[in-house]
Design a protein around this motif. Structure first.
Motif, PDB file in Angstrom:
ATOM      1  N   PHE A   1       0.816  -1.210   0.000  1.00  0.00           N
ATOM      2  CA  PHE A   1       0.000   0.000   0.000  1.00  0.00           C
ATOM      3  C   PHE A   1       0.854   1.267   0.000  1.00  0.00           C
ATOM      4  CE2 PHE A   1      -2.783  -3.222   1.927  1.00  0.00           C
ATOM      5  CZ  PHE A   1      -3.904  -3.077   1.141  1.00  0.00           C
ATOM      6  N   ALA A   2       2.120   1.154   0.412  1.00  0.00           N
ATOM      7  CA  ALA A   2       2.990   2.318   0.496  1.00  0.00           C
ATOM      8  C   ALA A   2       3.979   2.414  -0.656  1.00  0.00           C
ATOM      9  CB  ALA A   2       3.764   2.300   1.815  1.00  0.00           C
ATOM     10  N   LEU A   3       4.022   1.423  -1.545  1.00  0.00           N
ATOM     11  CA  LEU A   3       4.980   1.410  -2.634  1.00  0.00           C
ATOM     12  C   LEU A   3       4.266   1.486  -3.973  1.00  0.00           C
ATOM     13  CD1 LEU A   3       7.438  -1.402  -1.451  1.00  0.00           C
ATOM     14  CD2 LEU A   3       7.771   1.060  -1.282  1.00  0.00           C
ATOM     15  N   PRO A   4       4.900   2.074  -4.977  1.00  0.00           N
ATOM     16  CA  PRO A   4       4.328   2.049  -6.334  1.00  0.00           C
ATOM     17  C   PRO A   4       4.330   0.636  -6.891  1.00  0.00           C
ATOM     18  CG  PRO A   4       6.548   2.971  -6.356  1.00  0.00           C
ATOM     19  CD  PRO A   4       6.173   2.824  -4.917  1.00  0.00           C
ATOM     20  N   GLY A   5       3.508   0.396  -7.880  1.00  0.00           N
ATOM     21  CA  GLY A   5       3.354  -0.949  -8.409  1.00  0.00           C
ATOM     22  C   GLY A   5       4.636  -1.557  -8.938  1.00  0.00           C
TER      23      GLY A   5
ATOM     24  N   LEU B   1       7.558  -1.216  -7.872  1.00  0.00           N
ATOM     25  CA  LEU B   1       8.515  -1.487  -6.812  1.00  0.00           C
ATOM     26  C   LEU B   1       8.028  -2.558  -5.828  1.00  0.00           C
ATOM     27  CD1 LEU B   1      11.306  -0.506  -5.902  1.00  0.00           C
ATOM     28  CD2 LEU B   1      10.169   1.185  -4.444  1.00  0.00           C
ATOM     29  N   GLN B   2       6.804  -3.023  -5.989  1.00  0.00           N
ATOM     30  CA  GLN B   2       6.258  -3.964  -5.013  1.00  0.00           C
ATOM     31  C   GLN B   2       6.890  -5.346  -5.111  1.00  0.00           C
ATOM     32  OE1 GLN B   2       1.999  -4.066  -5.286  1.00  0.00           O
ATOM     33  NE2 GLN B   2       1.760  -1.868  -4.853  1.00  0.00           N
ATOM     34  N   GLY B   3       7.026  -5.875  -6.314  1.00  0.00           N
ATOM     35  CA  GLY B   3       7.578  -7.207  -6.468  1.00  0.00           C
ATOM     36  C   GLY B   3       6.631  -8.288  -5.966  1.00  0.00           C
ATOM     37  N   ASP B   4       7.083  -9.530  -6.027  1.00  0.00           N
ATOM     38  CA  ASP B   4       6.283 -10.651  -5.557  1.00  0.00           C
ATOM     39  C   ASP B   4       6.292 -10.722  -4.036  1.00  0.00           C
ATOM     40  OD1 ASP B   4       4.950 -13.292  -6.663  1.00  0.00           O
ATOM     41  OD2 ASP B   4       6.125 -13.860  -4.907  1.00  0.00           O
ATOM     42  N   LYS B   5       5.213 -11.222  -3.473  1.00  0.00           N
ATOM     43  CA  LYS B   5       5.101 -11.284  -2.013  1.00  0.00           C
ATOM     44  C   LYS B   5       6.196 -12.144  -1.398  1.00  0.00           C
ATOM     45  CE  LYS B   5       1.747 -13.616  -0.013  1.00  0.00           C
ATOM     46  NZ  LYS B   5       0.435 -14.018   0.543  1.00  0.00           N
ATOM     47  N   LEU B   6       6.610 -13.209  -2.064  1.00  0.00           N
ATOM     48  CA  LEU B   6       7.647 -14.074  -1.518  1.00  0.00           C
ATOM     49  C   LEU B   6       8.949 -13.314  -1.321  1.00  0.00           C
ATOM     50  CD1 LEU B   6       8.812 -16.819  -0.710  1.00  0.00           C
ATOM     51  CD2 LEU B   6       9.183 -17.295  -3.139  1.00  0.00           C
ATOM     52  N   TYR B   7       9.324 -12.495  -2.289  1.00  0.00           N
ATOM     53  CA  TYR B   7      10.583 -11.780  -2.189  1.00  0.00           C
ATOM     54  C   TYR B   7      10.506 -10.649  -1.159  1.00  0.00           C
ATOM     55  CZ  TYR B   7      11.238 -14.404  -6.456  1.00  0.00           C
ATOM     56  OH  TYR B   7      11.317 -15.428  -7.363  1.00  0.00           O
ATOM     57  N   ARG B   8       9.344 -10.069  -0.983  1.00  0.00           N
ATOM     58  CA  ARG B   8       9.198  -9.071   0.077  1.00  0.00           C
ATOM     59  C   ARG B   8       9.353  -9.715   1.446  1.00  0.00           C
ATOM     60  NH1 ARG B   8       4.512  -7.599  -2.873  1.00  0.00           N
ATOM     61  NH2 ARG B   8       3.215  -8.265  -1.113  1.00  0.00           N
ATOM     62  N   VAL B   9       8.796 -10.900   1.608  1.00  0.00           N
ATOM     63  CA  VAL B   9       8.930 -11.618   2.879  1.00  0.00           C
ATOM     64  C   VAL B   9      10.389 -11.993   3.128  1.00  0.00           C
ATOM     65  CG1 VAL B   9       8.372 -13.792   4.038  1.00  0.00           C
ATOM     66  CG2 VAL B   9       6.568 -12.461   2.949  1.00  0.00           C
ATOM     67  N   ILE B  10      11.100 -12.403   2.087  1.00  0.00           N
ATOM     68  CA  ILE B  10      12.511 -12.748   2.242  1.00  0.00           C
ATOM     69  C   ILE B  10      13.322 -11.519   2.648  1.00  0.00           C
ATOM     70  CG2 ILE B  10      14.572 -13.416   0.944  1.00  0.00           C
ATOM     71  CD1 ILE B  10      12.827 -15.404  -0.580  1.00  0.00           C
ATOM     72  N   VAL B  11      13.016 -10.353   2.066  1.00  0.00           N
ATOM     73  CA  VAL B  11      13.715  -9.124   2.438  1.00  0.00           C
ATOM     74  C   VAL B  11      13.456  -8.785   3.909  1.00  0.00           C
ATOM     75  CG1 VAL B  11      13.836  -6.635   2.032  1.00  0.00           C
ATOM     76  CG2 VAL B  11      13.796  -8.203   0.099  1.00  0.00           C
TER      77      VAL B  11
END
Length: 363
Positions: A218-222, A224-234
């Motif tokens: 919700f706070a990032l542009p489309g 820059l969001q990436g896949d949910k798996l990679y956000r969780v890994i970060v």
């Protein structure tokens, strides 16, 4: 002149095993009674466990759930019937050989990384680049004639290993950078880094995973969001780095101040002092805590089930979630616990080997 006796003759004989056990457990009548009662309880519990797990257990899938319900022991038939779901999760059935090869590649990569002959910058980098690339190509496909499989279909043991390896690959170099920044002589850098590290360490990992998986889009542009798996890994790597940074900083504080002063007197630059003098000694000081942090990170991969990933624990829930195997949840969790035990125990034993090896090198 009297002959001088050798030290081996003068030294008192070492007590035998029987004498040592008598001194520890049977020194007094009360201590002997307590020891015998505890021994009987241990033998009884061990017999009941072996009878449940082996002697009265049901193996194979020939009898089905009915044979398990009629037996008094463990129902290992659920493992024989549902092991694919536990190990591979939602991965397509016809492509599960790729997931198995991907897990093997990670294990081989880890084993090679533990061999001292690979402990050079180029060799270890080559092993990790090849291992991670092979894992990713096998799991995702889309090249070399392999069918494309999206990350939403990954699951089971392969997803657990991927999250763990990715967390360590990203988080470990980041932790070294954070530790060095916190030791900076510039107050605004060291204090800002300290606020970041302490802020991350003050939050539970579940809240960080939930934030990166659900709130962050919700706070990032489309783009820059990436896949949910990679956000969780970060998010997991950031949590790992915050704790490991303090471990590295503690190791750096354990290096005698004269080491850095001597390197500065020899005219070595900052990066040479850090990479050649300080960090090798700091990592040796921080080795026990570092191994413990790796163990914790591997076990914490199970928390990703909170944000909707089908890792090995969620796969186990699905394995007995059907009506016919719903009663066999203990056996499924015992099987998953054994998988965790194999990986975690191997990590801990390797850490003990490294400690012993480095202690020998100091003599």
């Amino acid at each position: 002149m009297a002959a001088i006796e050798s030290p081996s003759v003068l030294a008192p004989p070492s007590p035998g095993l029987f004498s040592e056990m008598k001194r520890r457990y049977f020194a007094t009548p009360l201590q002997a009674i307590i020891s015998l009662v505890c021994l009987v309880i241990i033998v009884y519990l061990l017999w009941k466990l072996l009878d449940w797990a082996l002697f009265s257990a049901v193996f194979g899938v020939s009898g089905g759930p009915e044979a398990c319900l009629a037996a008094s022991g463990a129902c290992w038939s659920v493992i024989a019937a549902r092991w694919r779901i536990i190990l591979f999760g939602l991965y397509p059935y016809d492509e599960q050989w790729r997931s198995a090869l991907a897990c093997v590649s990670v294990v081989v990569m880890t084993v090679l990384s533990c061999i001292p002959s690979f402990w050079t910058g180029r060799r270890i980098a080559a092993v990790w680049v090849v291992g991670v690339s092979l894992f990713y190509i096998l799991m995702k496909g889309g090249v070399l004639g392999l069918t494309f499989v999206g990350e939403e279909m990954w699951g089971g043991l392969a997803l657990t290993l991927f999250i763990f390896v990715s967390t360590c690959v990203i988080g470990f170099p980041l932790s070294i950078g954070l530790a060095l920044l916190r030791r900076s002589e510039l107050p605004w850098i060291s204090r800002t880094t300290g606020i970041i590290i302490d802020g991350v360490r003050s939050l539970p990992l579940i809240s960080i995973l939930f934030t990166f998986a659900v709130v962050l889009p919700f706070a990032l542009p489309g783009w820059l969001q990436g896949d949910k798996l990679y956000r969780v890994i970060v998010g997991s790597a950031l949590f790992f780095a915050a704790y490991q940074a303090e471990i590295v900083r503690g190791g750096l504080q354990g290096v005698p101040r004269g080491q850095e002063e001597a390197s500065m007197a020899l005219g070595l630059g900052y990066w040479h002092r850090i990479s050649r003098i300080l960090l090798p000694q700091a990592m040796r000081n921080a080795l026990p805590a570092t191994i413990n942090q790796f163990v914790i990170s591997f076990k914490e991969t199970s928390l990703v089930v909170i944000v909707g990933f089908f890792e090995i624990l969620a796969s186990g829930n699905a394995a007995y979630g059907t009506g016919e195997w719903r009663f066999a949840y203990v056996e499924v969790y015992a099987f998953i616990a054994m998988i965790y035990f194999v990986f975690v125990f191997s990590l801990s034993r390797y850490g003990a080997f490294l400690e012993h090896r480095m202690a020998i090198g100091e003599r």
